[in-house]
Scaffold this active site. Structure first.
Site, PDB file in Angstrom:
ATOM      1  N   ASN A 108       1.800  -1.622   4.487  1.00  0.00           N
ATOM      2  CA  ASN A 108       3.206  -2.031   4.468  1.00  0.00           C
ATOM      3  C   ASN A 108       3.849  -1.702   5.812  1.00  0.00           C
ATOM      4  O   ASN A 108       3.532  -0.690   6.429  1.00  0.00           O
ATOM      5  CB  ASN A 108       3.943  -1.264   3.359  1.00  0.00           C
ATOM      6  CG  ASN A 108       5.408  -1.637   3.253  1.00  0.00           C
ATOM      7  OD1 ASN A 108       5.768  -2.815   3.282  1.00  0.00           O
ATOM      8  ND2 ASN A 108       6.261  -0.642   3.126  1.00  0.00           N
ATOM      9  N   HIS A 110       7.477  -0.717   7.409  1.00  0.00           N
ATOM     10  CA  HIS A 110       8.777  -0.220   6.948  1.00  0.00           C
ATOM     11  C   HIS A 110       9.651   0.100   8.156  1.00  0.00           C
ATOM     12  O   HIS A 110       9.182   0.726   9.112  1.00  0.00           O
ATOM     13  CB  HIS A 110       8.600   1.030   6.084  1.00  0.00           C
ATOM     14  CG  HIS A 110       9.894   1.531   5.520  1.00  0.00           C
ATOM     15  ND1 HIS A 110      10.533   0.910   4.466  1.00  0.00           N
ATOM     16  CD2 HIS A 110      10.682   2.562   5.881  1.00  0.00           C
ATOM     17  CE1 HIS A 110      11.661   1.553   4.208  1.00  0.00           C
ATOM     18  NE2 HIS A 110      11.774   2.560   5.049  1.00  0.00           N
ATOM     19  N   SER A 137       7.342   2.098  10.868  1.00  0.00           N
ATOM     20  CA  SER A 137       6.081   2.715  10.448  1.00  0.00           C
ATOM     21  C   SER A 137       5.218   1.682   9.735  1.00  0.00           C
ATOM     22  O   SER A 137       5.728   0.867   8.969  1.00  0.00           O
ATOM     23  CB  SER A 137       6.331   3.848   9.436  1.00  0.00           C
ATOM     24  OG  SER A 137       7.259   4.795   9.917  1.00  0.00           O
ATOM     25  N   ASP A 146       7.234   3.847  -0.239  1.00  0.00           N
ATOM     26  CA  ASP A 146       7.288   4.134   1.208  1.00  0.00           C
ATOM     27  C   ASP A 146       6.755   5.525   1.549  1.00  0.00           C
ATOM     28  O   ASP A 146       7.240   6.178   2.478  1.00  0.00           O
ATOM     29  CB  ASP A 146       8.735   3.998   1.725  1.00  0.00           C
ATOM     30  CG  ASP A 146       9.281   2.589   1.541  1.00  0.00           C
ATOM     31  OD1 ASP A 146       8.482   1.635   1.567  1.00  0.00           O
ATOM     32  OD2 ASP A 146      10.503   2.444   1.364  1.00  0.00           O
TER      33      ASP A 146
HETATM   34  C1  GAR Z   1      11.341  -5.984   8.188  1.00  0.00           C
HETATM   35  O1  GAR Z   1      12.261  -5.272   8.979  1.00  0.00           O
HETATM   36  C2  GAR Z   1      10.494  -5.035   7.361  1.00  0.00           C
HETATM   37  O2  GAR Z   1      10.188  -3.840   8.047  1.00  0.00           O
HETATM   38  C3  GAR Z   1      11.402  -4.764   6.187  1.00  0.00           C
HETATM   39  O3  GAR Z   1      11.976  -6.014   5.901  1.00  0.00           O
HETATM   40  C4  GAR Z   1      12.071  -6.779   7.098  1.00  0.00           C
HETATM   41  C5  GAR Z   1      11.412  -8.107   6.862  1.00  0.00           C
HETATM   42  O4  GAR Z   1      11.586  -8.954   7.977  1.00  0.00           O
HETATM   43  N1  GAR Z   1      10.674  -4.238   5.079  1.00  0.00           N
HETATM   44  C6  GAR Z   1      11.178  -3.350   4.235  1.00  0.00           C
HETATM   45  O5  GAR Z   1      12.310  -2.920   4.315  1.00  0.00           O
HETATM   46  C7  GAR Z   1      10.224  -2.896   3.157  1.00  0.00           C
HETATM   47  N2  GAR Z   1      10.681  -1.681   2.559  1.00  0.00           N
HETATM   48  P1  GAR Z   1      10.658 -10.212   8.169  1.00  0.00           P
HETATM   49  O6  GAR Z   1      10.698 -10.984   6.837  1.00  0.00           O
HETATM   50  O7  GAR Z   1      11.307 -10.994   9.261  1.00  0.00           O
HETATM   51  O8  GAR Z   1       9.281  -9.759   8.495  1.00  0.00           O
END
Ligand code: GAR
Length: 220
Positions: A108, A110, A137, A146
């Protein structure tokens, strides 16, 4: 050898795009077997289709409880026989039914320096705390939200006039770098999780595997 990856998304898919681009540049010995979204209108589905990747939607809406959804998702993902499952902005918590099937093979991304700021609104929370730095991370997924073993992190500075959006963009640049990097290590057979710890090239990853906003410190 080329590994098969299934990428799970919920929205924009910019991290998915970073994987598609890295594969396209020949930097990852991997192919994306499928992109699966729990949201039918996720922009990331279009990105996958543009790249000729199979897509599926499995909405959580029709499921009575989380367990049933996890089982259905587990069966759908299994159809593609993935070596690795990448959660790239997948905004659902996965339980034991799913995680147990693919233990040690789910990653994942995060948007925080875990263990700080698990969950949502990480940028707002870092700013509200007056933190001087923040980051991203990549970790192996366990049933604790997480909280799985960390593979790689990247740190960025926080400036006095940052808004959540500006900070998010700075962190996102790093996400797009460290997620393909972690996938590459895995695809090259260099990365594994054992007893809750991450091994890279047979060595336990140091507690602080942080890199500061740039490339130094990360093995190639
Ligand atoms: C990213 O910033 C990712 O790290 C976060 O959602 C966004 C997705 O952006 N993920 C989380 O918060 C998971 N807990 P993206 O769809 O443009 O890749």
């Amino acid at each position: 050898m080329t590994i098969a990856i299934v990428v799970l998304i919920s929205g924009r898919g910019s991290n998915l795009q970073s994987i598609i681009d890295a594969v396209g540049r020949g930097e990852l010995p991997a192919r994306i077997a499928a992109v699966i979204s729990n949201e039918a209108d996720a922009l990331g589905l279009h990105r996958a289709q543009q790249a000729g990747i199979e897509t599926r939607v499995l909405s959580h809406a029709g499921f009575a409880d989380r367990n049933d959804y996890d089982l259905a998702l587990r069966d759908l993902v299994s159809e593609f026989n993935p070596d690795l499952i990448v959660l790239a902005g997948f905004m659902r918590i996965l339980g034991a039914q799913f995680v147990g099937r693919f233990e040690g093979r789910i990653m994942n991304i995060h948007p925080s320096l875990l263990p700080k700021y698990r969950g949502l609104n990480t940028h707002e929370r870092a700013l509200a705390d007056g933190a001087s730095n923040h980051g991203a991370s990549v970790h192996f997924v366990t049933t604790n939200l997480d909280a799985g073993p960390i593979i790689v992190q990247s740190k960025v500075p926080i400036y006095a006039d940052d808004s959540p959006e500006i900070l998010a963009e700075r962190v996102l640049q790093e996400e797009h770098r460290i997620l393909p990097q972690a996938i590459r290590w895995f695809a090259e057979g260099r990365l594994s999780a054992r007893d809750g710890r991450v091994l890279l090239d047979g060595e336990t990853r140091p507690e602080q595997s942080l890199t500061s906003h740039r490339r130094h410190g990360i093995p190639n």
